[in-house]
Write a protein that holds these residues in place. Structure first.
Motif, PDB file in Angstrom:
ATOM      1  N   SER A   1       0.822  -1.213   0.000  1.00  0.00           N
ATOM      2  CA  SER A   1       0.000   0.000   0.000  1.00  0.00           C
ATOM      3  C   SER A   1       0.850   1.253   0.000  1.00  0.00           C
ATOM      4  N   SER A   2       2.120   1.156  -0.368  1.00  0.00           N
ATOM      5  CA  SER A   2       3.003   2.313  -0.279  1.00  0.00           C
ATOM      6  C   SER A   2       2.709   3.370  -1.332  1.00  0.00           C
ATOM      7  N   SER A   3       1.773   3.103  -2.238  1.00  0.00           N
ATOM      8  CA  SER A   3       1.410   4.128  -3.207  1.00  0.00           C
ATOM      9  C   SER A   3       0.714   5.304  -2.550  1.00  0.00           C
ATOM     10  N   SER A   4       0.205   5.122  -1.321  1.00  0.00           N
ATOM     11  CA  SER A   4      -0.377   6.249  -0.590  1.00  0.00           C
ATOM     12  C   SER A   4       0.773   7.063  -0.020  1.00  0.00           C
ATOM     13  N   THR A   5       1.449   7.819  -0.878  1.00  0.00           N
ATOM     14  CA  THR A   5       2.744   8.417  -0.551  1.00  0.00           C
ATOM     15  C   THR A   5       2.653   9.438   0.567  1.00  0.00           C
ATOM     16  N   TRP A   6       1.486  10.080   0.782  1.00  0.00           N
ATOM     17  CA  TRP A   6       1.419  11.110   1.806  1.00  0.00           C
ATOM     18  C   TRP A   6       1.499  10.547   3.215  1.00  0.00           C
ATOM     19  N   SER A   7       1.345   9.240   3.370  1.00  0.00           N
ATOM     20  CA  SER A   7       1.396   8.633   4.703  1.00  0.00           C
ATOM     21  C   SER A   7       2.792   8.135   5.054  1.00  0.00           C
ATOM     22  N   TYR A   8       3.754   8.372   4.166  1.00  0.00           N
ATOM     23  CA  TYR A   8       5.092   7.864   4.395  1.00  0.00           C
ATOM     24  C   TYR A   8       6.104   8.997   4.382  1.00  0.00           C
ATOM     25  N   SER A   9       7.196   8.796   5.112  1.00  0.00           N
ATOM     26  CA  SER A   9       8.263   9.783   5.118  1.00  0.00           C
ATOM     27  C   SER A   9       9.050   9.658   3.824  1.00  0.00           C
ATOM     28  N   LYS A  10       9.994  10.601   3.605  1.00  0.00           N
ATOM     29  CA  LYS A  10      10.794  10.593   2.393  1.00  0.00           C
ATOM     30  C   LYS A  10      11.703   9.373   2.329  1.00  0.00           C
ATOM     31  N   LYS A  11      11.994   8.763   3.480  1.00  0.00           N
ATOM     32  CA  LYS A  11      12.838   7.579   3.500  1.00  0.00           C
ATOM     33  C   LYS A  11      12.038   6.310   3.227  1.00  0.00           C
ATOM     34  N   GLY A  12      10.734   6.418   3.075  1.00  0.00           N
ATOM     35  CA  GLY A  12       9.923   5.270   2.693  1.00  0.00           C
ATOM     36  C   GLY A  12       9.228   4.554   3.825  1.00  0.00           C
ATOM     37  N   GLY A  13       9.321   5.017   5.057  1.00  0.00           N
ATOM     38  CA  GLY A  13       8.674   4.356   6.178  1.00  0.00           C
ATOM     39  C   GLY A  13       7.599   5.221   6.796  1.00  0.00           C
ATOM     40  N   LYS A  14       6.762   4.586   7.625  1.00  0.00           N
ATOM     41  CA  LYS A  14       5.712   5.341   8.301  1.00  0.00           C
ATOM     42  C   LYS A  14       6.326   6.330   9.283  1.00  0.00           C
ATOM     43  N   SER A  15       5.692   7.471   9.436  1.00  0.00           N
ATOM     44  CA  SER A  15       6.190   8.477  10.361  1.00  0.00           C
ATOM     45  C   SER A  15       5.865   8.080  11.792  1.00  0.00           C
ATOM     46  N   GLY A  16       6.556   8.730  12.751  1.00  0.00           N
ATOM     47  CA  GLY A  16       6.267   8.481  14.159  1.00  0.00           C
ATOM     48  C   GLY A  16       4.845   8.849  14.514  1.00  0.00           C
ATOM     49  N   VAL A  17       4.314   9.893  13.856  1.00  0.00           N
ATOM     50  CA  VAL A  17       2.938  10.310  14.108  1.00  0.00           C
ATOM     51  C   VAL A  17       1.965   9.206  13.711  1.00  0.00           C
ATOM     52  N   GLU A  18       2.188   8.590  12.558  1.00  0.00           N
ATOM     53  CA  GLU A  18       1.274   7.542  12.104  1.00  0.00           C
ATOM     54  C   GLU A  18       1.376   6.308  12.996  1.00  0.00           C
ATOM     55  N   ASN A  19       2.587   5.976  13.435  1.00  0.00           N
ATOM     56  CA  ASN A  19       2.735   4.842  14.346  1.00  0.00           C
ATOM     57  C   ASN A  19       1.985   5.083  15.649  1.00  0.00           C
ATOM     58  N   LYS A  20       2.057   6.312  16.146  1.00  0.00           N
ATOM     59  CA  LYS A  20       1.345   6.640  17.383  1.00  0.00           C
ATOM     60  C   LYS A  20      -0.161   6.519  17.188  1.00  0.00           C
ATOM     61  N   LEU A  21      -0.651   6.933  16.030  1.00  0.00           N
ATOM     62  CA  LEU A  21      -2.071   6.767  15.732  1.00  0.00           C
ATOM     63  C   LEU A  21      -2.444   5.288  15.703  1.00  0.00           C
ATOM     64  N   GLY A  22      -1.577   4.463  15.113  1.00  0.00           N
ATOM     65  CA  GLY A  22      -1.841   3.027  15.086  1.00  0.00           C
ATOM     66  C   GLY A  22      -1.933   2.444  16.487  1.00  0.00           C
ATOM     67  N   GLU A  23      -1.049   2.890  17.388  1.00  0.00           N
ATOM     68  CA  GLU A  23      -1.111   2.435  18.775  1.00  0.00           C
ATOM     69  C   GLU A  23      -2.429   2.859  19.425  1.00  0.00           C
ATOM     70  N   PHE A  24      -2.904   4.072  19.082  1.00  0.00           N
ATOM     71  CA  PHE A  24      -4.175   4.533  19.644  1.00  0.00           C
ATOM     72  C   PHE A  24      -5.334   3.667  19.150  1.00  0.00           C
ATOM     73  N   PHE A  25      -5.344   3.325  17.867  1.00  0.00           N
ATOM     74  CA  PHE A  25      -6.438   2.508  17.334  1.00  0.00           C
ATOM     75  C   PHE A  25      -6.440   1.120  17.980  1.00  0.00           C
ATOM     76  N   MET A  26      -5.255   0.562  18.239  1.00  0.00           N
ATOM     77  CA  MET A  26      -5.190  -0.718  18.951  1.00  0.00           C
ATOM     78  C   MET A  26      -5.680  -0.559  20.387  1.00  0.00           C
ATOM     79  N   HIS A  27      -5.356   0.563  21.007  1.00  0.00           N
ATOM     80  CA  HIS A  27      -5.831   0.843  22.365  1.00  0.00           C
ATOM     81  C   HIS A  27      -7.354   0.925  22.386  1.00  0.00           C
ATOM     82  N   GLN A  28      -7.940   1.555  21.372  1.00  0.00           N
ATOM     83  CA  GLN A  28      -9.403   1.639  21.284  1.00  0.00           C
ATOM     84  C   GLN A  28     -10.038   0.261  21.216  1.00  0.00           C
ATOM     85  N   ILE A  29      -9.480  -0.619  20.391  1.00  0.00           N
ATOM     86  CA  ILE A  29     -10.039  -1.963  20.260  1.00  0.00           C
ATOM     87  C   ILE A  29      -9.936  -2.720  21.584  1.00  0.00           C
ATOM     88  N   ALA A  30      -8.778  -2.623  22.227  1.00  0.00           N
ATOM     89  CA  ALA A  30      -8.544  -3.394  23.456  1.00  0.00           C
ATOM     90  C   ALA A  30      -9.399  -2.914  24.615  1.00  0.00           C
TER      91      ALA A  30
END
Length: 478
Positions: free
Chosen positions: A411-440
């Motif tokens: 899914s890396s074609s969604s380029t706005w969600s990735y940093s220039k180095k090609g990985g997810k940003s710290g902000v997006e990772n933190k959001l992912g942790e929040f969504f897992m927290h919501q489920i749990a």
């Protein structure tokens, strides 16, 4: 004979007085040696005045002795007794230039106080006493701002001193919405609300004063920022907006990546199921027309559709304007039922990880229906769907946590969600942790308690054995 005797007596008295004076001065200098030692090197005027007064006292004492008959001296054991009253008299008539005593840790060896700020002698000027020690006025500083404390009232914390205003800034919590000090309640206590994940502190009044809340991460809008309006009553914070998916084409990339995720777990979905990105109103209308399924009101953000309906989907990416997203283009689509699942609908405008978690959940509903799982209770069906959603988030945020395939590369074609180095940003990772927290920590019976029961079973028996048990019994293995 008479004249010669008188002259000899006078000469003898004179020599006797000179010897007395010489002996007296030796004792006197010995006694005053300590007094001179406490003088600071720069107190020359004080030392000069002291010497003059001492000399005058000695002269007056000797003059009185010389007037006594036959040159008789005072009845004392020694000359030290004569010097002592003069020494005491001088000490009582003049104050020494430095305080006479101080605490042991402040003594610099000469009997004077030392400043605890600059560690120099305080001298004869003004000084402050605080916490059992002493300071020059300019050395008594606020531990927070570093400026001198000149007010009569100040605050102490441990061994540190503060301006009262600086101490309040440090210790009194501020609202992260209005940026004012959080007021005290009727009992005089500071009362505030705090988000369980983001730890955002805010005044209780903001719960009911129409402050915008991000529809993704749930944080309240701050006075210093402005959220983006999605045009359907929802708002999105700028951090969530960075990776938001706002049209069906972009969502298709993620949708196919998640189908690959299922295939990687040997749970391939063979049927071609349409996926549409829709606005809030379109999703609500589709929910009303759906006869089956359990929905998580008011937070429903996706739907696995089983009935034939006409649904309005978002086709064109809107552009950003001052008032929010504008220029959105929609298109009505007639959905016909070709299998047990008609289509999958997802709210537009949500961050990539939240959109992916919703898609994974709804695809699990589709997989269960296509594989013949019938008449499952909401707790069992929603619970196992939430487990798959959590597993996909873990594969994105914590790759390798359950040896699950990651969809980041696909899914890396969604380029706005990735940093220039090609990985997810710290902000997006933190959001992912929040969504897992919501489920749990979901409190609802189906999505919350159902997830926790399903997750316990999967961790104990594995996903495949848990699904086999659900097919046979309609419940989770114990």
């Amino acid at each position: 004979m008479s004249s010669s005797s008188s002259s000899s007596s006078s000469s003898t008295l004179k020599n006797h007085n000179e010897r007395r004076k010489s002996r007296f001065m030796r004792w006197f200098n010995k006694l005053f040696k300590g007094n001179r030692a406490v003088l600071a090197e720069d107190d020359h005027s004080w030392a000069s005045k002291e010497k003059e007064e001492r000399d005058r006292s000695v002269a007056r004492s000797l003059g009185k002795d010389s007037k006594r008959p036959n040159g008789q001296r005072r009845q004392t054991d020694n000359d030290e007794d004569l010097a002592r009253p003069l020494h005491d008299n001088l000490n009582s008539s003049k104050e020494p230039p430095h305080p006479p005593s101080c605490a042991p840790w402040e003594d610099n060896g000469r009997g004077c106080r030392k400043c605890s700020g600059c560690h120099r002698d305080i001298g004869s000027g003004n000084y402050l006493g605080c916490m059992g020690t002493f300071f020059h006025p300019e050395c008594f500083l606020c531990h927070a701002c570093g400026f001198p404390i000149t007010e009569y009232e100040f605050s102490l914390s441990g061994n540190n001193s503060y301006h009262k205003s600086c101490f309040k800034e440090l210790t009194h919590p501020k609202c992260e919405v209005c940026h004012q000090f959080i007021p005290t309640n009727g009992a005089g206590l500071i009362e505030y609300r705090c988000h369980p994940f983001w730890s955002q502190k805010y005044c209780p009044s903001h719960e009911n004063d129409n402050i915008k809340r991000c529809c993704s991460c749930e944080r309240l809008e701050s006075r210093n920022t402005r959220y983006v309006s999605l045009g359907d009553g929802r708002s999105l914070c700028l951090e969530c907006m960075e990776s938001a998916i706002v049209d069906t084409w972009d969502c298709q990339q993620l949708y196919h990546a998640i189908r690959d995720f299922y295939e990687g777990m040997n749970m391939a979905i063979d049927q071609q199921i349409p996926m549409l990105l829709v606005e809030r109103q379109a999703l609500n209308e589709a929910i009303e027309g759906e006869k089956h399924g359990s929905h998580h009101f008011p937070e429903t953000r996706g739907l696995c559709l089983s009935e034939e309906q006409t649904v309005t989907s978002v086709l064109k990416r809107p552009r950003m304007a001052v008032r929010g997203l504008v220029g959105i283009r929609t298109q009505p689509q007639k959905l016909t039922r070709k299998c047990e699942v008609t289509a999958i609908l997802v709210l537009y405008g949500l961050p990539r990880l939240l959109t992916g978690a919703i898609l994974t959940h709804e695809l699990m509903h589709a997989w269960l229906r296509l594989k013949g799982f019938r008449n499952l209770s909401p707790e069992v069906e929603e619970g196992i769907c939430q487990v798959l959603s959590q597993m996909w988030l873990e594969s994105e945020v914590v790759p390798g946590s359950r040896n699950m395939p990651s969809t980041s590369a696909a899914s890396s074609s969604s380029t706005w969600s990735y940093s220039k180095k090609g990985g997810k940003s710290g902000v997006e990772n933190k959001l992912g942790e929040f969504f897992m927290h919501q489920i749990a920590h979901d409190a609802s019976p189906a999505y919350g308690a159902g997830f926790r029961a399903a997750n316990t079973a999967v961790n104990k028996y594995g996903l495949r054995r848990t699904l086999d048990h659900i097919r046979l019994t309609g419940s989770f293995p114990l």
